[in-house]
Design an enzyme around this catalytic site. Structure first.
Site, PDB file in Angstrom:
ATOM      1  N   ARG A 164       4.858  34.816 -15.380  1.00 34.12           N
ATOM      2  CA  ARG A 164       4.462  35.877 -14.442  1.00 34.12           C
ATOM      3  C   ARG A 164       5.563  36.932 -14.357  1.00 34.12           C
ATOM      4  O   ARG A 164       6.708  36.619 -14.015  1.00 34.12           O
ATOM      5  CB  ARG A 164       4.226  35.253 -13.048  1.00 34.12           C
ATOM      6  CG  ARG A 164       3.949  36.248 -11.956  1.00 34.12           C
ATOM      7  CD  ARG A 164       2.576  36.859 -12.067  1.00 34.12           C
ATOM      8  NE  ARG A 164       2.244  37.691 -10.922  1.00 34.12           N
ATOM      9  CZ  ARG A 164       1.327  38.633 -10.940  1.00 34.12           C
ATOM     10  NH1 ARG A 164       0.624  38.853 -12.046  1.00 34.12           N
ATOM     11  NH2 ARG A 164       1.079  39.335  -9.864  1.00 34.12           N
TER      12      ARG A 164
ATOM     13  N   GLU B 293       0.831  -1.208   0.000  1.00 34.53           N
ATOM     14  CA  GLU B 293       0.000   0.000   0.000  1.00 34.53           C
ATOM     15  C   GLU B 293       0.868   1.261   0.000  1.00 34.53           C
ATOM     16  O   GLU B 293       0.539   2.251  -0.654  1.00 34.53           O
ATOM     17  CB  GLU B 293      -0.935  -0.021   1.212  1.00 34.53           C
ATOM     18  CG  GLU B 293      -2.082   0.951   1.059  1.00 34.53           C
ATOM     19  CD  GLU B 293      -3.097   0.855   2.182  1.00 34.53           C
ATOM     20  OE1 GLU B 293      -2.961  -0.015   3.063  1.00 34.53           O
ATOM     21  OE2 GLU B 293      -4.023   1.688   2.175  1.00 34.53           O
TER      22      GLU B 293
ATOM     23  N   GLN C 100      16.614  34.422  -8.347  1.00 32.30           N
ATOM     24  CA  GLN C 100      17.253  33.179  -7.917  1.00 32.30           C
ATOM     25  C   GLN C 100      16.405  32.464  -6.856  1.00 32.30           C
ATOM     26  O   GLN C 100      16.354  31.229  -6.823  1.00 32.30           O
ATOM     27  CB  GLN C 100      18.644  33.481  -7.356  1.00 32.30           C
ATOM     28  CG  GLN C 100      19.486  32.245  -7.203  1.00 32.30           C
ATOM     29  CD  GLN C 100      20.851  32.567  -6.631  1.00 32.30           C
ATOM     30  OE1 GLN C 100      20.960  33.098  -5.533  1.00 32.30           O
ATOM     31  NE2 GLN C 100      21.889  32.271  -7.389  1.00 32.30           N
TER      32      GLN C 100
END
Ligand SMILES: Cc1cc2nc3c(=O)[nH]c(=O)nc-3n(C[C@H](O)[C@H](O)[C@H](O)COP(=O)(O)OP(=O)(O)OC[C@H]3O[C@@H](n4cnc5c(N)ncnc54)[C@H](O)[C@@H]3O)c2cc1C
Length: 381
Positions: A269, A243, A280
């Site tokens: 943007r 799982e 940076q």
């Protein structure tokens, strides 16, 4: 070491991604808001074969090995915006169908696997109780012999799929202590004495249903025992290995999707004279996401390879689960930051991603429990 995918594997991954992005991404904002599970989307997953990925072909499943199943689920996670639905499917496949494939009798496999593979039977698993979560093996639900039957008494909480389940895999105490104290039972939803509580509202993964399960004098026949009386802890440990990998595979895909959105946004943007990606601080955040993604993915596939090769992978799957879940949360936190105020708004679908991601550090053993497992194998803790 060979990191290449074969042409067949590439095709499978591409078709899983195409399917998920085309069919598992519409209407999520509304379903998330309303806490709505979509049976139609569940059925689409079943038609594609997700519920039965690792169920043998003889029982109607895909019969895939673990690494291939992980690869398919990673691609699904990358394409699907509905993380909750994908979680409902993987929980069903890993924690209910998985142990029946591995430990079911011929009769149990014939009775349940076809329906679990084609999605007409929904599986749920009850381990957690109000007084035993991380200490799962300390659970208090009992099963007492009555002639050939067993009588179950107690209750489970946080049971994924419970409100829609047809079959419950219930872990119960059949002995007083020690490794052989637990046994698994396959209990149909209509069994006398089994009741499902009201749906539980969640912070994230709101499109996957969840409820408590109450067991009050719930009588099941001896044929409901999965894997033998006293084998519950062994089934639990083996199933957790599986799982941890199947449930975390879509998270790796989701991480890649979030990373790609951040790269695009950082290029597009522009808040001054240059795109924000020229700062940076933003570029390095994205580089760190890339590092997290590759590290998580490598640990995930290494663990899948290890389990296929050696039959067990406690250390490897715990490392992978810890790495993927923590990295996924970090990726979503970074994405919200990179998107600024837009990242906080529902419309941009990153705040939902963050809420969904937080659950991965809790279910299938919290991050602390994974660390306990890893350190324990070094004789610590
Ligand atoms: C979305 C979701 C889906 C789930 N689905 C299912 C399901 O289908 N079936 C099911 O049975 N359960 C399910 N669970 C339950 C899940 O497995 C438990 O929430 C989890 O095991 C933690 O147990 P708990 O919530 O009782 O927390 P607790 O055990 O009370 O832990 C609380 C905190 O203490 C820490 N802690 C506890 N013990 C230790 C320890 N020994 N060492 C260090 N730290 C420790 C934990 O890490 C955690 O931070 C689900 C949970 C979530 C969030």
């Amino acid at each position: 070491m060979n990191f290449d995918w074969t042409d067949d594997e590439k095709l499978l991954r591409q078709s899983a991604y195409d399917f998920a992005s085309r069919e598992l991404s519409d209407g999520v904002v509304e379903r998330d808001r309303d806490g709505g599970f979509s049976r139609g989307h569940w059925d689409a997953c079943a038609d594609f074969g997700l519920q039965g990925l690792m169920v043998p072909a003889a029982f109607g499943g895909g019969g895939h090995d673990l690494a291939t199943a992980v690869a398919i689920l990673e691609a699904v996670g990358r394409g699907a915006l509905d993380n909750g639905l994908v979680f409902a499917v993987t929980a069903h496949a890993a924690s209910c169908a998985g142990p029946i494939v591995e430990y079911g009798s011929d009769e149990q496999r014939a009775r349940w696997l076809h329906g679990l593979a084609d999605g007409s039977i929904v599986g749920a698993t009850g381990i957690t109780e109000p007084d035993s979560g991380s200490n799962a093996l300390g659970l208090g639900t009992t099963a007492t012999r009555d002639g050939d039957d067993w009588i179950l008494a107690g209750g489970k909480t946080f049971v994924t799929n419970a409100p829609i389940a047809d079959l419950f895999l219930i872990y119960a105490r059949t002995g007083s202590s020690g490794f052989a104290a637990l046994t698994c039972f396959l209990v149909p939803a209509g069994a006398n004495g089994l009741e499902v509580g009201p749906s539980i509202e969640k912070m994230g993964l709101r499109t996957s249903p969840m409820a408590q399960v109450f067991l009050d004098g719930c009588r099941v026949p001896a044929s409901a025992v999965l894997g033998g009386v006293g084998s519950g802890a062994m089934v639990f440990n083996q199933t957790m290995d599986l799982e941890r990998l199947l449930v975390m595979a879509p998270a790796v895909g989701a991480m890649e999707r979030v990373l790609q959105r951040c790269v695009t946004h950082a290029k597009e943007r522009n808040t001054g004279s240059a795109p924000i990606g020229s700062h940076q601080a933003v570029a390095h955040a994205i580089a760190d996401m890339e590092l997290d993604l590759d590290g998580s993915r490598l640990l995930l596939y290494r663990a899948a390879w290890h389990r296929s090769r050696h039959g067990t992978a406690t250390r490897e799957s715990a490392l992978a689960k810890l790495a993927v879940s923590e990295a996924y949360v970090r990726a979503c936190r970074r994405a919200v930051q990179i998107f600024g105020g837009y990242g906080y708004m529902t419309e941009y679908e990153l705040e939902r991603e963050l809420r969904d991601a937080l659950a991965t550090t809790l279910y299938v053993g919290t991050s602390e429990i994974q660390r306990n497992l890893i350190a324990g194998l070094r004789g610590l803790g």
